[in-house]
Write a protein that holds these residues in place. Structure first.
Motif, short mmCIF file in Angstrom:
data_model
loop_
_atom_site.label_atom_id
_atom_site.label_comp_id
_atom_site.label_asym_id
_atom_site.label_seq_id
_atom_site.Cartn_x
_atom_site.Cartn_y
_atom_site.Cartn_z
N VAL A 234 0.86 -1.18 0.00
CA VAL A 234 0.00 0.00 0.00
C VAL A 234 0.90 1.23 0.00
O VAL A 234 1.75 1.39 0.89
CB VAL A 234 -0.94 0.03 1.22
N LEU A 235 0.72 2.10 -0.97
CA LEU A 235 1.54 3.29 -1.07
C LEU A 235 1.00 4.40 -0.18
O LEU A 235 -0.21 4.55 -0.02
CB LEU A 235 1.61 3.77 -2.52
N ASN A 236 1.92 5.19 0.35
CA ASN A 236 1.56 6.30 1.22
C ASN A 236 1.72 7.64 0.52
O ASN A 236 0.82 8.49 0.57
CB ASN A 236 2.43 6.28 2.48
N SER A 237 2.85 7.85 -0.16
CA SER A 237 3.14 9.16 -0.76
C SER A 237 4.27 9.05 -1.78
O SER A 237 5.36 9.57 -1.55
CB SER A 237 3.53 10.15 0.34
N PRO A 238 4.03 8.38 -2.93
CA PRO A 238 5.09 8.25 -3.95
C PRO A 238 5.54 9.63 -4.45
O PRO A 238 4.72 10.41 -4.92
CB PRO A 238 4.40 7.46 -5.06
N HIS A 239 6.83 9.87 -4.34
CA HIS A 239 7.36 11.20 -4.62
C HIS A 239 8.28 11.22 -5.82
O HIS A 239 8.33 12.19 -6.57
CB HIS A 239 8.09 11.70 -3.38
N SER A 240 9.03 10.14 -6.01
CA SER A 240 9.97 10.07 -7.12
C SER A 240 10.03 8.65 -7.65
O SER A 240 9.70 7.70 -6.93
CB SER A 240 11.36 10.53 -6.67
N VAL A 241 10.46 8.51 -8.91
CA VAL A 241 10.47 7.19 -9.53
C VAL A 241 11.64 7.10 -10.50
O VAL A 241 12.06 8.10 -11.09
CB VAL A 241 9.12 6.93 -10.26
N ALA A 242 12.20 5.90 -10.64
CA ALA A 242 13.27 5.64 -11.60
C ALA A 242 13.09 4.22 -12.12
O ALA A 242 12.42 3.39 -11.50
CB ALA A 242 14.64 5.81 -10.96
N VAL A 243 13.71 3.94 -13.29
CA VAL A 243 13.61 2.62 -13.91
C VAL A 243 15.01 2.02 -14.01
O VAL A 243 15.94 2.68 -14.48
CB VAL A 243 12.96 2.72 -15.30
N GLY A 244 15.15 0.78 -13.57
CA GLY A 244 16.43 0.10 -13.64
C GLY A 244 16.65 -0.55 -15.00
O GLY A 244 15.73 -0.66 -15.82
N VAL A 245 17.87 -1.02 -15.25
CA VAL A 245 18.21 -1.61 -16.54
C VAL A 245 17.43 -2.89 -16.80
O VAL A 245 17.24 -3.30 -17.95
CB VAL A 245 19.73 -1.88 -16.65
N ASP A 246 16.95 -3.56 -15.74
CA ASP A 246 16.17 -4.79 -15.90
C ASP A 246 14.67 -4.51 -16.00
O ASP A 246 13.86 -5.44 -16.04
CB ASP A 246 16.44 -5.74 -14.74
N GLY A 247 14.29 -3.22 -16.03
CA GLY A 247 12.88 -2.87 -16.11
C GLY A 247 12.22 -2.68 -14.77
O GLY A 247 11.03 -2.32 -14.71
N SER A 248 12.94 -2.93 -13.68
CA SER A 248 12.36 -2.70 -12.36
C SER A 248 12.04 -1.23 -12.18
O SER A 248 12.74 -0.35 -12.70
CB SER A 248 13.33 -3.13 -11.26
N VAL A 249 10.98 -0.95 -11.44
CA VAL A 249 10.57 0.42 -11.14
C VAL A 249 10.88 0.68 -9.67
O VAL A 249 10.43 -0.07 -8.79
CB VAL A 249 9.08 0.63 -11.44
N TYR A 250 11.65 1.74 -9.41
CA TYR A 250 12.01 2.12 -8.04
C TYR A 250 11.23 3.37 -7.66
O TYR A 250 11.25 4.37 -8.37
CB TYR A 250 13.51 2.39 -7.95
N VAL A 251 10.55 3.30 -6.52
CA VAL A 251 9.73 4.40 -6.05
C VAL A 251 10.20 4.81 -4.66
O VAL A 251 10.46 3.94 -3.81
CB VAL A 251 8.24 3.98 -5.97
N THR A 252 10.35 6.12 -4.45
CA THR A 252 10.65 6.60 -3.11
C THR A 252 9.44 7.36 -2.59
O THR A 252 8.72 8.01 -3.36
CB THR A 252 11.89 7.52 -3.08
N GLU A 253 9.24 7.26 -1.27
CA GLU A 253 8.08 7.90 -0.65
C GLU A 253 8.50 9.04 0.26
O GLU A 253 9.58 9.03 0.87
CB GLU A 253 7.26 6.87 0.12
N PHE A 254 7.61 10.01 0.36
CA PHE A 254 7.84 11.28 1.03
C PHE A 254 7.36 11.17 2.48
O PHE A 254 6.28 11.62 2.83
CB PHE A 254 7.07 12.35 0.25
N VAL A 255 8.16 10.48 3.31
CA VAL A 255 7.84 10.32 4.74
C VAL A 255 9.12 10.48 5.55
O VAL A 255 10.22 10.36 5.02
CB VAL A 255 7.23 8.93 5.04
N ILE A 256 8.97 10.72 6.84
CA ILE A 256 10.14 10.77 7.72
C ILE A 256 10.90 9.45 7.61
O ILE A 256 10.33 8.36 7.75
CB ILE A 256 9.70 11.00 9.18
N GLY A 257 12.20 9.53 7.32
CA GLY A 257 13.00 8.33 7.17
C GLY A 257 12.95 7.73 5.79
O GLY A 257 13.79 6.91 5.44
N GLY A 258 11.95 8.14 5.00
CA GLY A 258 11.84 7.67 3.62
C GLY A 258 11.45 6.19 3.53
O GLY A 258 11.48 5.44 4.50
N ARG A 259 11.05 5.81 2.35
CA ARG A 259 10.86 4.39 2.01
C ARG A 259 11.12 4.22 0.53
O ARG A 259 10.62 4.98 -0.29
CB ARG A 259 9.45 3.91 2.37
#
Length: 270
Positions: A234-259
């Protein structure tokens, strides 16, 4: 900045900025550089009050550890303290800076030379927090106009191409490109795949459809701001996204300590 190797090891790269808000890798010409955007303010514990300094956008050389800032355009909007860049995109010698937290403008540079500014007026509506930008196929700039709940496209010469809106696009905050489609981190708790040409959008991780907790994106617990309880899947606050060379999607969330969340492709073409 943190650098995570494919094996999982994490290293640190120190930079002389306050808040590394946007990162774009540039490996052209045999050199490795990062284009960084720093809005110049950061919320500091324990009361999470802002620390401020001048914003910056520029090029960080990974070999020399030198940061070379771009000069803000000499525009009336920058007569005060309003240069608050949030993202940089690069194609060839074209560098584009989104001033999402300042004057809500998008600026074009050729190398370090200022060329022109977009304010969104060509669309009939000025930008309201152009939070992130991405370049598709080395010929189209896409702006995540977060405050206006839309994606806006321009040629690399600044010519307006079109606007994409959809009920699923609530508050687009982060952009990446995967197989010719945009991957959108929507801070309203979803990750989307958008085909601008086909005018289609699908949810990679769906909007949860539940009310935000008090103090969102964090948690207000008895008047104190604390890290919220985060659920797997369950996502809380997706703030940024990137794509890896294998097609994986990396998402960072905007919370204390980050996720950081890694979304792994289910199979070929997915």
């Amino acid at each position: 900045m943190l650098v995570q190797a494919p094996g999982g090891d994490v290293g640190r790269v120190e930079v002389s900025l306050l808040e590394v808000h946007g990162i774009t890798y540039d490996g052209r010409g045999g050199r490795e550089v990062l284009w960084l955007a720093d809005p110049g303010f950061k919320m500091r514990p324990p009361r999470y009050e802002p620390e401020g300094r001048a914003g910056a956008a520029g090029c960080f050389d990974l070999a020399t550890r030198e940061f070379r800032p771009l000069t803000p355009p000499d525009l009336p909007a920058y007569a005060g303290d309003s240069w608050r860049p949030t993202a940089v995109a690069v194609s060839g010698d074209t560098v584009v800076v989104a001033d999402g937290y300042g004057a809500s403008l998008v600026h074009y540079f050729r190398g370090s030379e200022y060329l022109l500014t977009l304010n969104g007026s060509d669309t009939g509506t000025d930008f309201q927090c152009p939070h992130d930008i991405a370049i598709l196929d080395d010929q189209r700039l896409v702006v995540a106009d977060r405050g206006n709940h839309r994606l806006v496209s321009f040629r690399l010469d600044g010519t307006y191409l079109g606007t994409f809106t959809d009920p699923l696009v609530r508050s687009p905050a982060g952009l990446a490109v995967r197989d010719g489609r945009l991957i959108v981190a929507d801070v309203e708790r979803a990750v989307l795949a958008v085909d601008l040409d086909g005018e289609r959008v699908e949810e990679i991780v769906a909007y949860p459809g539940v009310p935000k907790q008090p103090g969102w994106p964090n948690l207000d617990r008895g008047g104190e701001t604390v890290r919220p309880d985060l659920a797997v899947g369950v996502l809380n606050s997706p703030h940024s996204v990137a794509v890896g060379v294998d097609g994986s999607v990396y998402v960072t969330e905007f919370v204390i300590g980050g996720r950081e969340i890694r979304l792994v492709p289910a199979g070929p073409g997915n």
